[in-house]
Design a protein around this motif. Sequence first.
Motif, short mmCIF file in Angstrom:
data_model
loop_
_atom_site.label_atom_id
_atom_site.label_comp_id
_atom_site.label_asym_id
_atom_site.label_seq_id
_atom_site.Cartn_x
_atom_site.Cartn_y
_atom_site.Cartn_z
N SER A 255 0.88 -1.17 0.00
CA SER A 255 0.00 0.00 0.00
C SER A 255 0.91 1.22 0.00
O SER A 255 2.06 1.13 0.38
CB SER A 255 -0.91 0.00 1.22
OG SER A 255 -0.20 0.28 2.39
N LYS B 102 -3.95 -2.80 2.31
CA LYS B 102 -5.41 -2.64 2.48
C LYS B 102 -6.17 -3.86 1.97
O LYS B 102 -7.27 -4.14 2.45
CB LYS B 102 -5.89 -1.39 1.75
CG LYS B 102 -5.17 -0.11 2.17
CD LYS B 102 -5.66 0.39 3.49
CE LYS B 102 -5.06 1.74 3.82
NZ LYS B 102 -4.09 1.73 4.86
N ALA B 103 -5.62 -4.59 1.02
CA ALA B 103 -6.30 -5.76 0.45
C ALA B 103 -6.35 -6.93 1.42
O ALA B 103 -7.07 -7.90 1.19
CB ALA B 103 -5.59 -6.20 -0.84
N VAL B 104 -5.62 -6.84 2.52
CA VAL B 104 -5.54 -7.93 3.48
C VAL B 104 -6.21 -7.51 4.78
O VAL B 104 -5.82 -6.52 5.40
CB VAL B 104 -4.07 -8.32 3.75
CG1 VAL B 104 -3.98 -9.42 4.79
CG2 VAL B 104 -3.41 -8.76 2.45
N GLU C 130 -10.81 -12.33 7.93
CA GLU C 130 -11.63 -12.60 6.75
C GLU C 130 -11.45 -14.05 6.35
O GLU C 130 -10.43 -14.68 6.66
CB GLU C 130 -11.26 -11.69 5.57
CG GLU C 130 -11.80 -10.30 5.72
CD GLU C 130 -11.71 -9.47 4.45
OE1 GLU C 130 -12.44 -8.48 4.38
OE2 GLU C 130 -10.90 -9.80 3.55
N MET D 243 -12.81 -14.79 0.77
CA MET D 243 -12.81 -13.33 0.68
C MET D 243 -11.41 -12.82 0.33
O MET D 243 -11.27 -11.91 -0.50
CB MET D 243 -13.28 -12.72 2.01
CG MET D 243 -14.73 -13.02 2.33
SD MET D 243 -15.16 -12.63 4.06
CE MET D 243 -15.23 -10.86 4.00
N VAL D 244 -10.40 -13.38 0.96
CA VAL D 244 -9.02 -12.94 0.71
C VAL D 244 -8.62 -13.29 -0.71
O VAL D 244 -8.03 -12.45 -1.42
CB VAL D 244 -8.06 -13.55 1.75
CG1 VAL D 244 -6.61 -13.25 1.39
CG2 VAL D 244 -8.38 -13.03 3.15
N GLU E 240 -10.46 -13.59 -3.34
CA GLU E 240 -11.15 -12.69 -4.27
C GLU E 240 -10.43 -11.34 -4.37
O GLU E 240 -10.31 -10.78 -5.45
CB GLU E 240 -12.59 -12.48 -3.79
CG GLU E 240 -13.44 -11.67 -4.75
CD GLU E 240 -14.88 -11.57 -4.27
OE1 GLU E 240 -15.43 -10.46 -4.39
OE2 GLU E 240 -15.43 -12.57 -3.79
N LYS E 241 -9.94 -10.83 -3.25
CA LYS E 241 -9.25 -9.54 -3.23
C LYS E 241 -7.84 -9.60 -3.81
O LYS E 241 -7.40 -8.68 -4.49
CB LYS E 241 -9.17 -8.99 -1.81
CG LYS E 241 -10.47 -8.52 -1.26
CD LYS E 241 -10.22 -7.99 0.14
CE LYS E 241 -11.47 -7.60 0.85
NZ LYS E 241 -11.20 -7.14 2.22
N ILE E 242 -7.09 -10.66 -3.45
CA ILE E 242 -5.66 -10.65 -3.82
C ILE E 242 -5.35 -11.35 -5.13
O ILE E 242 -4.29 -11.12 -5.71
CB ILE E 242 -4.77 -11.22 -2.70
CG1 ILE E 242 -4.97 -12.72 -2.52
CG2 ILE E 242 -4.93 -10.44 -1.42
CD1 ILE E 242 -3.85 -13.38 -1.76
N GLN E 243 -6.23 -12.21 -5.62
CA GLN E 243 -5.91 -12.95 -6.85
C GLN E 243 -5.48 -12.03 -7.99
O GLN E 243 -4.48 -12.31 -8.65
CB GLN E 243 -7.07 -13.85 -7.27
CG GLN E 243 -6.67 -14.84 -8.35
CD GLN E 243 -7.60 -16.04 -8.41
OE1 GLN E 243 -8.77 -15.94 -8.05
NE2 GLN E 243 -7.08 -17.15 -8.87
#
Length: 163
Positions: free
Chosen positions: A13, A27-29, A33, A37-38, A40-43
């Motif tokens: 970040s 922020k993506a982590v 969660e 969910m994780v 989906e955000k980090i892939q």
Amino acid sequence: MYQLLSIPLILFSMSGDPKSPSVELPKAVVFSETQEMVIEKIQPLCKKLKVRKIEPVDLPTAKKTQTQIDCSGFMYAGKKRNIELVFADGKLDMVWILTRKYEEKKFIEKFSKLYGEPTHRIEIMTFFLDDGVAVRNKPHEVLFFSDRMKKPYAEFLKQQVEN
């Protein structure tokens, strides 16, 4: 016996200064969660992503399952790095970010500016326990850990001081 130091990781970040990439938890982590969910955000932020089951379970916060996401090419502190995200019973508890030996002092200095002096220094790691952060020197890694992991780490550090 639980191995508090058995895993590696990474993330990114930006701070207020665009010339100085942040060393804070990306922020993506978000701790606690779910794995889904994780992912989906980090892939989209990973060059490559792999999920694996860890057996035997050794995190003190895990009663049934322990899994890990390995992500390569994730931006953290201005560089693409490998990260490992560790889940206890489906909830994110630890993030290990692989770093380099020459970066160790820089990370400790930056975390000290953010959080104040380290709470603990042991041979293999420097901890900012209250803030859920540590810098490991072999292998070289930054560790972020959830509030659920603070008590087990406090107990681990107390044992290190007593021995």
